[in-house]
Design an enzyme around this catalytic site. Structure first.
Site, PDB file in Angstrom:
ATOM      1  N   HIS A  61      15.711 -37.808   1.759  1.00  0.00           N
ATOM      2  CA  HIS A  61      14.800 -38.219   2.834  1.00  0.00           C
ATOM      3  C   HIS A  61      13.340 -37.927   2.502  1.00  0.00           C
ATOM      4  O   HIS A  61      12.513 -37.857   3.395  1.00  0.00           O
ATOM      5  CB  HIS A  61      15.201 -37.542   4.150  1.00  0.00           C
ATOM      6  CG  HIS A  61      16.540 -37.999   4.633  1.00  0.00           C
ATOM      7  ND1 HIS A  61      16.764 -39.254   5.156  1.00  0.00           N
ATOM      8  CD2 HIS A  61      17.741 -37.379   4.614  1.00  0.00           C
ATOM      9  CE1 HIS A  61      18.038 -39.379   5.463  1.00  0.00           C
ATOM     10  NE2 HIS A  61      18.659 -38.258   5.137  1.00  0.00           N
TER      11      HIS A  61
ATOM     12  N   ARG B 162       6.009  -0.583  -4.155  1.00  0.00           N
ATOM     13  CA  ARG B 162       5.587  -1.203  -2.904  1.00  0.00           C
ATOM     14  C   ARG B 162       4.611  -2.356  -3.137  1.00  0.00           C
ATOM     15  O   ARG B 162       4.400  -3.176  -2.242  1.00  0.00           O
ATOM     16  CB  ARG B 162       4.935  -0.153  -1.993  1.00  0.00           C
ATOM     17  CG  ARG B 162       5.904   0.901  -1.513  1.00  0.00           C
ATOM     18  CD  ARG B 162       5.202   2.049  -0.834  1.00  0.00           C
ATOM     19  NE  ARG B 162       4.626   1.670   0.436  1.00  0.00           N
ATOM     20  CZ  ARG B 162       5.260   1.681   1.597  1.00  0.00           C
ATOM     21  NH1 ARG B 162       6.519   2.056   1.641  1.00  0.00           N
ATOM     22  NH2 ARG B 162       4.673   1.325   2.710  1.00  0.00           N
TER      23      ARG B 162
ATOM     24  N   TRP C 166      -2.998  -2.813  -1.542  1.00  0.00           N
ATOM     25  CA  TRP C 166      -2.633  -4.231  -1.600  1.00  0.00           C
ATOM     26  C   TRP C 166      -3.643  -4.928  -0.701  1.00  0.00           C
ATOM     27  O   TRP C 166      -3.649  -4.722   0.507  1.00  0.00           O
ATOM     28  CB  TRP C 166      -1.209  -4.404  -1.081  1.00  0.00           C
ATOM     29  CG  TRP C 166      -0.658  -5.786  -1.243  1.00  0.00           C
ATOM     30  CD1 TRP C 166      -0.072  -6.319  -2.357  1.00  0.00           C
ATOM     31  CD2 TRP C 166      -0.615  -6.819  -0.240  1.00  0.00           C
ATOM     32  NE1 TRP C 166       0.320  -7.611  -2.114  1.00  0.00           N
ATOM     33  CE2 TRP C 166      -0.002  -7.943  -0.827  1.00  0.00           C
ATOM     34  CE3 TRP C 166      -1.040  -6.912   1.074  1.00  0.00           C
ATOM     35  CZ2 TRP C 166       0.206  -9.135  -0.147  1.00  0.00           C
ATOM     36  CZ3 TRP C 166      -0.835  -8.093   1.768  1.00  0.00           C
ATOM     37  CH2 TRP C 166      -0.218  -9.196   1.157  1.00  0.00           C
TER      38      TRP C 166
ATOM     39  N   CYS D 271       0.842  -1.199   0.000  1.00  0.00           N
ATOM     40  CA  CYS D 271       0.000   0.000   0.000  1.00  0.00           C
ATOM     41  C   CYS D 271       0.877   1.248   0.000  1.00  0.00           C
ATOM     42  O   CYS D 271       1.955   1.258   0.558  1.00  0.00           O
ATOM     43  CB  CYS D 271      -0.920   0.094   1.205  1.00  0.00           C
ATOM     44  SG  CYS D 271      -2.111  -1.211   1.354  1.00  0.00           S
TER      45      CYS D 271
ATOM     46  N   ASN E 193      -3.072   2.899   5.265  1.00  0.00           N
ATOM     47  CA  ASN E 193      -2.167   1.753   5.132  1.00  0.00           C
ATOM     48  C   ASN E 193      -2.173   1.012   6.439  1.00  0.00           C
ATOM     49  O   ASN E 193      -2.120   1.653   7.488  1.00  0.00           O
ATOM     50  CB  ASN E 193      -0.714   2.222   4.970  1.00  0.00           C
ATOM     51  CG  ASN E 193      -0.388   2.611   3.592  1.00  0.00           C
ATOM     52  OD1 ASN E 193      -1.188   2.474   2.699  1.00  0.00           O
ATOM     53  ND2 ASN E 193       0.817   3.122   3.416  1.00  0.00           N
ATOM     54  N   GLY E 194      -2.133  -0.304   6.389  1.00  0.00           N
ATOM     55  CA  GLY E 194      -2.033  -1.062   7.630  1.00  0.00           C
ATOM     56  C   GLY E 194      -3.252  -1.941   7.817  1.00  0.00           C
ATOM     57  O   GLY E 194      -3.998  -2.198   6.877  1.00  0.00           O
TER      58      GLY E 194
ATOM     59  N   LYS F 234      14.207 -16.300  -4.987  1.00  0.00           N
ATOM     60  CA  LYS F 234      14.235 -15.357  -6.118  1.00  0.00           C
ATOM     61  C   LYS F 234      13.473 -15.945  -7.291  1.00  0.00           C
ATOM     62  O   LYS F 234      12.675 -15.279  -7.931  1.00  0.00           O
ATOM     63  CB  LYS F 234      15.687 -15.092  -6.586  1.00  0.00           C
ATOM     64  CG  LYS F 234      16.537 -14.160  -5.784  1.00  0.00           C
ATOM     65  CD  LYS F 234      16.183 -12.704  -5.865  1.00  0.00           C
ATOM     66  CE  LYS F 234      15.160 -12.339  -4.862  1.00  0.00           C
ATOM     67  NZ  LYS F 234      15.553 -12.027  -3.511  1.00  0.00           N
TER      68      LYS F 234
ATOM     69  N   GLU G  33      18.046 -18.591  -0.915  1.00  0.00           N
ATOM     70  CA  GLU G  33      17.839 -17.296  -1.554  1.00  0.00           C
ATOM     71  C   GLU G  33      17.598 -17.470  -3.063  1.00  0.00           C
ATOM     72  O   GLU G  33      16.707 -16.838  -3.635  1.00  0.00           O
ATOM     73  CB  GLU G  33      19.050 -16.383  -1.288  1.00  0.00           C
ATOM     74  CG  GLU G  33      18.979 -15.007  -1.910  1.00  0.00           C
ATOM     75  CD  GLU G  33      17.774 -14.170  -1.459  1.00  0.00           C
ATOM     76  OE1 GLU G  33      17.059 -14.565  -0.534  1.00  0.00           O
ATOM     77  OE2 GLU G  33      17.557 -13.110  -2.078  1.00  0.00           O
TER      78      GLU G  33
ATOM     79  N   GLU H   1       9.573 -16.133  -6.685  1.00  0.00           N
ATOM     80  CA  GLU H   1       8.810 -14.891  -6.553  1.00  0.00           C
ATOM     81  C   GLU H   1       8.658 -14.132  -7.863  1.00  0.00           C
ATOM     82  O   GLU H   1       7.630 -13.492  -8.070  1.00  0.00           O
ATOM     83  CB  GLU H   1       9.335 -14.001  -5.424  1.00  0.00           C
ATOM     84  CG  GLU H   1      10.699 -13.422  -5.610  1.00  0.00           C
ATOM     85  CD  GLU H   1      11.174 -12.635  -4.386  1.00  0.00           C
ATOM     86  OE1 GLU H   1      10.356 -12.061  -3.666  1.00  0.00           O
ATOM     87  OE2 GLU H   1      12.402 -12.592  -4.169  1.00  0.00           O
TER      88      GLU H   1
ATOM     89  N   LYS I   7       6.645  -4.671  -1.470  1.00  0.00           N
ATOM     90  CA  LYS I   7       8.037  -4.416  -1.112  1.00  0.00           C
ATOM     91  C   LYS I   7       8.232  -4.382   0.394  1.00  0.00           C
ATOM     92  O   LYS I   7       9.210  -4.890   0.916  1.00  0.00           O
ATOM     93  CB  LYS I   7       8.481  -3.075  -1.732  1.00  0.00           C
ATOM     94  CG  LYS I   7       9.937  -2.721  -1.473  1.00  0.00           C
ATOM     95  CD  LYS I   7      10.861  -3.684  -2.175  1.00  0.00           C
ATOM     96  CE  LYS I   7      12.332  -3.458  -1.875  1.00  0.00           C
ATOM     97  NZ  LYS I   7      13.132  -4.650  -2.198  1.00  0.00           N
TER      98      LYS I   7
END
Ligand code: F6R
Length: 610
Positions: free
Chosen positions: A507, A27, A76, A2, A102-103, A488, A484, A491, A605
């Site tokens: 396993h 964002r 968002w 947001c 926002n929030g 990447k 990582e 996403e 973000k």
């Protein structure tokens, strides 16, 4: 996650608001809207589902909306699907009070039920409509905007950055925040409000970072601040020193690629800040050796890539400083009744400094009596303000949702912490320390060397873009990097991907390996490579498509399909090099698939909700 903006001044508001929202696009969002009030206080709201271009189309780039005062929002979705009804701004029944937020309002259901009992109707599924109608309720009761906003703050639980227009107070904005960022700037009779600095930078470099429970009143080209008792308070101005250009693409097709190529510089800048005269020097952090001497253990917390940096740091700190290190997902740490002696140092890693789970973990640690060190990129962010010590990574503004340069800056900050701890505890000699620092200093050049040869990786990405599943495997630090690399890939390419400690694959997960499954092996640790090679062979014999990132000098498996070599470095620091081909691979694969690289679907973000 947001974005909010606000503007009052001499210009037409809507184009300024849209420009601000464009700067906050990174964002992440799925709908957008603006509300503009004219001098008589008539407030017009326009919203659109999807990207900002839809809102721009509807408003002729803002030109069709008159008025010099307004607020805007990119949403968002949290409460309710991403459609036009749920998009912000939201308003009261007669459209005389309009807000963006926002929030998350945690007790919104309870508040909504109360408001319904008092005769309010609701048209959306959002917590923001509840917030707006709560302000409306108190405005009707007290006829005083400061009082209405402070009553709102006293009644809600959760996080918010809220900006409100009142129709009977044209050309004024009231705003308040709790745990969701808000900055305000003034310049030449204009006032600007935003969730992040990039939205203000084309107008001003002097910004106010609004603190929790401070109310801002923007009017007549200036801003006044109040506490919840409506008393005037002083908020200091901070000068933004970074260049606005740093938040632009500079000729690169995407921010992600630009940021990948900035890594040699940000690693160098972070090292310049942490190394003086060949030694790790934390005097800028005011963190003295004596403070570290009493530390009996380290707890590292972070989310996503920041957590992966923590995993790499665990190996490095344990090996160099010979002390116990625990790494925990910030979202788990806060809910566990961890056994802590109070003598541990908590290290919280965060690019944005605003990640809700990391903030909560930091606060939990402080409550439990731990000293706290934040490794943060955004100056003045909540985590930076609340931790006992702050180590700023010098990555500059990171715009692409998928982190690259901040991750690399965090890694070198982590190495510096490990060396410092080792030196305080006397677990490495002065000579070893100097060698380690000398190796650190060579990292930027080695990253540059890898970045000079992207073509083979680009080709491999194009060849493998149709894969449905991928695995990244490694041992020790190579496992941390595998995590990582895998994140990447998933996403930004939307390919399902898993990271496995190489020895663990057999396993269970090996049952998923079939014809053509992509397996990336990371081989940088001399003593461990042979074992991981055996695991790669096991996947190859089940017809996996095997690629390897290996340090020059390590012999990869004969049967692997593709090898990407990286230069040699001290084994503690290999993550800084092995991650680069993996970042490039994900980037090129996402481009080949035609995805929105910088703003991948469903992601934001700065994750300011828990
Ligand atoms: C992945 C990514 C996220 C962040 C995570 C933590 O590319 O960017 O996983 O690392 O959301 O964010 P910060 O570091 O801002 O706390």
């Amino acid at each position: 996650m947001c974005g909010i903006v606000g503007y009052i001044g001499k210009k037409q508001a809507a184009p300024v608001l849209l420009e601000g929202l464009t700067k906050l696009e990174y964002r992440g969002y799925d709908s957008a809207g603006v509300a503009v009030s004219d001098a008589c206080g008539k407030i017009e709201i326009v919203k659109a589902q999807g990207k900002l271009k839809e809102l721009k189309k509807k408003t002729n780039d803002g030109k069709s909306l008159g008025g010099n005062c307004g607020i805007g929002h990119t949403r968002w979705a949290t409460h309710g699907v991403p459609n036009e009804t749920n998009a912000h701004p939201h308003c009261n029944d007669d459209g005389t009070i309009v807000a963006v937020h926002n929030g998350i309002i945690e007790n919104y259901a309870e508040l909504k039920a109360k408001l319904i009992r008092r005769g309010y109707d609701f048209y959306s599924q959002t917590d923001t409509e509840v917030a707006t109608k709560l302000v409306d309720y108190y405005y009707k009761k007290y006829a005083e905007p400061l009082k209405a906003v402070s009553e709102f703050a006293l009644k809600v639980r959760g996080t918010y950055a809220l900006a409100v227009l009142f129709a009977d107070r044209p050309e004024e904005i009231y705003a308040i925040r709790k745990d969701s960022p808000m900055v305000i700037g003034t310049a030449g009779g204009d006032c600007f409000l935003a969730s992040d600095v990039p939205a203000l930078l084309s107008y001003t470099r002097d910004v106010y970072y609004v603190e929790n429970f401070q109310i801002a009143h923007l009017k007549d080209g200036k801003v006044d601040f109040y506490n919840l008792d409506s008393e005037r308070i002083d908020v200091p101005v901070t000068k933004i020193t970074w260049d606005a250009k740093a938040a632009e693409k500079n000729g690169y097709e995407h921010f992600m690629l630009k940021e990948i190529y900035e890594q040699p510089r940000v690693v160098e800048d972070t090292l310049n800040y942490l190394v003086q005269g060949g030694e790790i020097d934390f005097s800028e952090l005011q963190l003295r050796g004596e403070a570290l001497k009493s530390v009996r253990g380290i707890v590292i917390v972070g989310c996503g890539s920041a957590y992966h940096v923590g995993v790499a740091m665990q190996y490095v700190i344990e090996d160099l400083a010979r002390m116990p290190v625990r790494v925990e997902l910030a979202s788990e740490f806060r809910y566990r009744n961890s056994v802590l002696s109070g003598e541990e140092l908590l290290i919280v890693i965060s690019q944005s400094g605003e990640t809700a789970d990391s903030i909560a973990a930091l606060r939990e640690a402080k409550e439990r009596g731990l000293k706290t060190l934040a490794v943060v990129n955004v100056v003045g962010s909540t985590i930076a303000r609340e931790a006992d010590w702050v180590l700023y990574t010098k990555a500059g503004p990171e715009i692409s949702v998928a982190t690259t340069k901040a991750y690399s800056a965090q890694l070198v900050a982590g190495y510096a912490i490990a060396i410092k701890l080792a030196s305080v505890r006397g677990t490495v000699s002065a000579e070893e320390r100097r060698m380690l620092v000398a190796q650190l200093r060579l990292l930027p050049e080695k990253i540059r060397e890898i970045l000079q040869e992207p073509t083979a990786i680009q080709q491999f990405a194009a060849e493998t873009m149709d894969r449905k599943n991928a695995f990244f495997i490694g041992r020790g630090i190579d496992y941390a990097v595998s995590m990582e690399g895998s994140l990447k890939l998933k996403e930004i390419s939307y390919i399902h991907s898993e990271a496995y400690a190489a020895g663990e694959l057999k396993h269970g997960a090996i049952s998923l390996i079939e014809d053509g499954t992509l397996v990336f092996g990371v081989l940088t640790q001399e003593g461990l490579a042979e074992k991981t090679i055996s695991n790669l062979e096991e996947t190859k014999s089940r017809n996996a498509h095997v690629a390897v990132v290996a340090t020059k000098g390590i012999e990869p498996p004969k049967t692997c399909d593709r090898i990407f070599y990286i230069p040699q470095t001290d084994p503690h620091f290999t993550a800084s090099l092995s991650v680069i081909p993996l970042q490039l691979y994900s980037y090129y694969l996402s481009v080949a698939k035609g995805n929105n690289v910088d703003q991948p679907r469903n992601l934001a973000k700065s994750v300011t909700v828990e």
